[in-house]
Design an enzyme around this catalytic site. Structure first.
Site, PDB file in Angstrom:
ATOM      1  N   TYR A 286     -43.936 -21.015   3.754  1.00  0.00           N
ATOM      2  CA  TYR A 286     -43.508 -22.410   3.768  1.00  0.00           C
ATOM      3  C   TYR A 286     -43.874 -23.113   5.077  1.00  0.00           C
ATOM      4  CZ  TYR A 286     -41.209 -23.192  -0.698  1.00  0.00           C
ATOM      5  OH  TYR A 286     -40.962 -23.408  -2.026  1.00  0.00           O
ATOM      6  N   GLU A 293     -50.084 -29.247   5.258  1.00  0.00           N
ATOM      7  CA  GLU A 293     -49.839 -30.607   4.786  1.00  0.00           C
ATOM      8  C   GLU A 293     -49.854 -31.593   5.946  1.00  0.00           C
ATOM      9  OE1 GLU A 293     -46.348 -30.881   2.340  1.00  0.00           O
ATOM     10  OE2 GLU A 293     -46.808 -29.027   1.265  1.00  0.00           O
TER      11      GLU A 293
END
EC number: 4.2.1.134
Length: 362
Positions: A286, A293
């Site tokens: 994550y 991102e």
């Protein structure tokens, strides 16, 4: 006093179907509790009225009991529960009429026979009422249909992300670093399909089809789709960047564990290695996915500023324009806040599924 043993203080109480013994010993070590020939034998090291020592006692019960006592050790005492073979009320605990000096009533749990009968009656009434309530609750006629839908949804998503992962891995071995720069053109269609289908996760949570909270699902699905459709899908300059490879790769690895876990859960199957991977793999993946991102956003901001794409010009005397690149900067901050929310949720889930569980001594 190293070689001698002492009797601890023992308090007892009863119900119609079981007996309770509370042994006043703290820091108990190596407790040995057994029942043979209707006699309970106890031996343990602990701290009692005579300090740290070996304490032991035995009790011959008035009537037959089950030979498997259940023990629970706490820091201050040891509790023993013994099941009676027949549910009735005893006039005393021991076969001998004279009560042993170390034995006393447990007034914290003590009930007279009439009070115990009332308690038993209340429990039976509560059980009957619960059964009546459950019988009134209508059975869900679509239970199997919902279960089949969830199994198929998770299976399709697993196959889709497996295709992405295997395709990218094979291309990486064959083309090396060159595979970084055409990832979007070879993988995007399947990623579009999987991420569009992922919108169903929000709907599933919203209508109560699954017990997952709504907010984490919204953050993940809309976050990914914003990057995929708005940032990458609308800018050709971003589609050939190496960061796209890492972004898609991290996304796909996470889902390789998540969707099979949910699919097996729908079938009532728990595979412990998969459970561990589901609630552990997110710890490195994550943050790495969030970093990828963020890099996509940072690299796209100058492009949106230069082209003015998606910027909004307002008709007013000052001729103010809301730059889309400025909104991306705000979204970059929101991205890390959303990651924090998801990290917190997943950490709680990990503690719930993989945390230590208290066990009773037998």
């Amino acid at each position: 006093m190293a070689g001698c043993s002492l009797r601890p203080h023992v308090h007892w109480a009863q119900r119609h179907h079981e007996l309770y013994l509370r042994v006043e010993l703290s820091d108990v070590k190596n407790p040995d509790v057994s029942i043979a020939d209707n006699v309970l034998r106890f031996r343990a090291q602990g701290h009692g009225a005579k300090g740290d020592n070996i304490y032991e006692f035995q009790i011959e019960f008035l009537e037959p009991v089950e030979p498997k006592p259940v023990c629970r050790v706490t820091q201050r005492q040891l509790n023993i529960t013994v099941q009676k073979k027949e549910s009735n009320w005893w006039e005393r605990l021991t076969k001998q009429e004279k009560r042993p000096l170390f034995l006393a009533p447990d007034f914290d749990r003590w009930l007279d026979e009439s009070d115990a009968e009332m308690e038993l009656k209340e429990k039976e009434e509560e059980k009957i009422n619960k059964m009546k309530i459950e019988s009134r609750v209508p059975k869900d006629p679509f239970k199997h249909l919902k279960k089949g839908y969830l199994i198929m949804y998770n299976l399709v998503q697993f196959l889709g992300f497996s295709w992405i992962f295997v395709n990218m891995t094979v291309r990486l071995f064959i083309l090396g670093k060159d595979s970084f720069y055409d990832t979007f053109h070879t993988i995007a269609d399947m990623m579009y399909f999987c991420q569009t289908l992922a919108l169903m996760e929000i709907l599933n949570s919203l209508i109560g089809l699954v017990r997952s909270p709504l907010i984490p699902a919204v953050i993940q699905v809309f976050g990914r789709n914003f990057i995929l459709f708005v940032v990458l899908g609308s800018l050709e300059e971003m589609q050939s960047r190496a960061v796209v490879f890492f972004l898609f790769y991290f996304w796909s690895i996470i889902e390789l564990f998540r969707y099979p876990y949910y699919m097996l859960s729908c079938m009532g199957i728990e595979w412990k290695p998969l459970t561990w991977l589901r609630y552990t793999s997110w710890i490195p993946l994550y943050p790495l996915g969030g970093l990828a991102e963020a890099v996509c956003l940072i690299q796209s901001i100058p492009i949106f500023s230069e082209t003015g794409k998606f910027s909004l010009g307002l008709p007013n005397p000052l001729n103010v324009t809301i730059q889309f690149s400025f909104l991306l900067q705000m979204y970059l901050i929101a991205l890390f806040l959303g990651l924090f929310v998801n990290f917190r949720y997943l950490y709680k889930q990990r503690k719930q599924h993989l945390g230590p569980k208290k066990r009773k001594m037998k």
